[in-house]
Design a protein around this motif. Structure first.
Motif, PDB file in Angstrom:
ATOM      1  N   SER A  83       0.843  -1.205   0.000  1.00 61.82           N
ATOM      2  CA  SER A  83       0.000   0.000   0.000  1.00 61.82           C
ATOM      3  C   SER A  83       0.871   1.246   0.000  1.00 61.82           C
ATOM      4  N   VAL A  84       0.335   2.323  -0.574  1.00 57.71           N
ATOM      5  CA  VAL A  84       1.053   3.600  -0.613  1.00 57.71           C
ATOM      6  C   VAL A  84       0.120   4.735  -0.194  1.00 57.71           C
ATOM      7  N   GLU A  85       0.732   5.814   0.262  1.00 55.68           N
ATOM      8  CA  GLU A  85       0.004   7.079   0.425  1.00 55.68           C
ATOM      9  C   GLU A  85       0.376   7.968  -0.758  1.00 55.68           C
ATOM     10  N   THR A  86      -0.601   8.627  -1.346  1.00 53.66           N
ATOM     11  CA  THR A  86      -0.367   9.438  -2.545  1.00 53.66           C
ATOM     12  C   THR A  86      -0.696  10.908  -2.276  1.00 53.66           C
ATOM     13  N   ILE A 122      -5.012  11.189   2.220  1.00 51.77           N
ATOM     14  CA  ILE A 122      -5.575  11.860   3.397  1.00 51.77           C
ATOM     15  C   ILE A 122      -5.762  13.325   3.009  1.00 51.77           C
ATOM     16  N   ILE A 123      -7.007  13.773   2.975  1.00 44.39           N
ATOM     17  CA  ILE A 123      -7.318  15.118   2.481  1.00 44.39           C
ATOM     18  C   ILE A 123      -7.780  15.981   3.647  1.00 44.39           C
ATOM     19  N   ALA A 124      -7.009  17.034   3.924  1.00 39.33           N
ATOM     20  CA  ALA A 124      -7.411  17.969   4.986  1.00 39.33           C
ATOM     21  C   ALA A 124      -8.609  18.778   4.490  1.00 39.33           C
ATOM     22  N   THR A 158      -9.903  15.407   8.556  1.00 35.92           N
ATOM     23  CA  THR A 158      -9.322  14.869   7.327  1.00 35.92           C
ATOM     24  C   THR A 158     -10.217  13.762   6.784  1.00 35.92           C
ATOM     25  N   MET A 159     -10.229  13.641   5.453  1.00 38.25           N
ATOM     26  CA  MET A 159     -10.951  12.543   4.807  1.00 38.25           C
ATOM     27  C   MET A 159      -9.946  11.514   4.315  1.00 38.25           C
TER      28      MET A 159
END
Ligand SMILES: CC(C)(COP(=O)(O)OP(=O)(O)OC[C@H]1O[C@@H](n2cnc3c(N)ncnc32)[C@H](O)[C@@H]1OP(=O)(O)O)[C@@H](O)C(=O)NCCC(=O)NCCS
Length: 166
Positions: A83-86, A122-124, A158-159
């Motif tokens: 898995s990655v964070e983008t 992760i969207i603030a 955050t979403m």
């Protein structure tokens, strides 16, 4: 947008990449970093991303870097390696013209070709353009972390969004 080229970042790009991202650290809630990074710190970060096999891409308009997108580890425990964070950010003068879609699509293509399984963002909040961008590219909302951070004098939610890459 027709002149925009998407390519892998190189070390010579790091200073411009750092300036773009520092804007969002210092002047927005979009990044939960609080202090601007030095170029040396960003260079160390860039080298570790490349050494770790994570793509870092830039969008260039002629010779100017106008956006950067990268992947990194989602969590450090080894079972999360698939898995990655983008992340994707554009220079402020380049938002709203489709470059974000072009750049992030190229990042996802690179992740697919390198065999990664899941991508997380992760969207603030609030950030409607980013949510729409992620939805357009196939991410789905997992949930909202209520007031998970504190920046610019207030708590921020955050979403978490997820994309099945394969
Ligand atoms: C988020 C970002 C990368 C998107 O890139 P962009 O080039 O501006 O976005 P695009 O022009 O490709 O548009 C993406 C979608 O968002 C939509 N959109 C743009 N602004 C919007 C708004 N204010 N509200 C709702 N949707 C919006 C566009 O209509 C488009 O959807 P569509 O193709 O279905 O019409 C860019 O705006 C950016 O860098 N923002 C600041 C940094 C940031 O927030 N990064 C994301 C961190 S999670």
């Amino acid at each position: 947008m027709s002149d925009v080229v998407i390519r892998r970042a190189i070390e010579a790009d790091v200073s411009d990449m750092n300036s773009i991202y520092n804007h969002y650290i210092v002047d927005s809630h979009v990044s939960f970093d609080v202090d601007a990074w030095s170029v040396d710190k960003r260079l160390d970060w860039f080298r570790s991303r490349v050494a770790g096999g994570y793509p870092v891409l830039v969008a260039c308009d002629r010779d100017e870097i106008i956006g950067v997108s990268w992947a990194g580890p989602w969590q450090l425990k080894r079972a999360y390696r698939s898995s990655v964070e983008t992340t994707v950010v554009l220079a402020p003068g380049s938002v709203g013209g489709g470059v974000g879609t072009q750049l992030y699509s190229a990042l996802l293509d690179a992740l697919r070709s390198e065999g990664f399984h899941r991508a997380y963002a992760i969207i603030a909040l609030p950030n409607d353009p980013s949510i729409v961008l992620h939805e357009n590219l196939g991410y789905r909302e997992i949930g909202v972390l209520d007031e998970a951070g504190f920046k610019d004098g207030r708590y921020r939610s955050t979403m978490l969004m997820e994309l099945a890459l394969d």
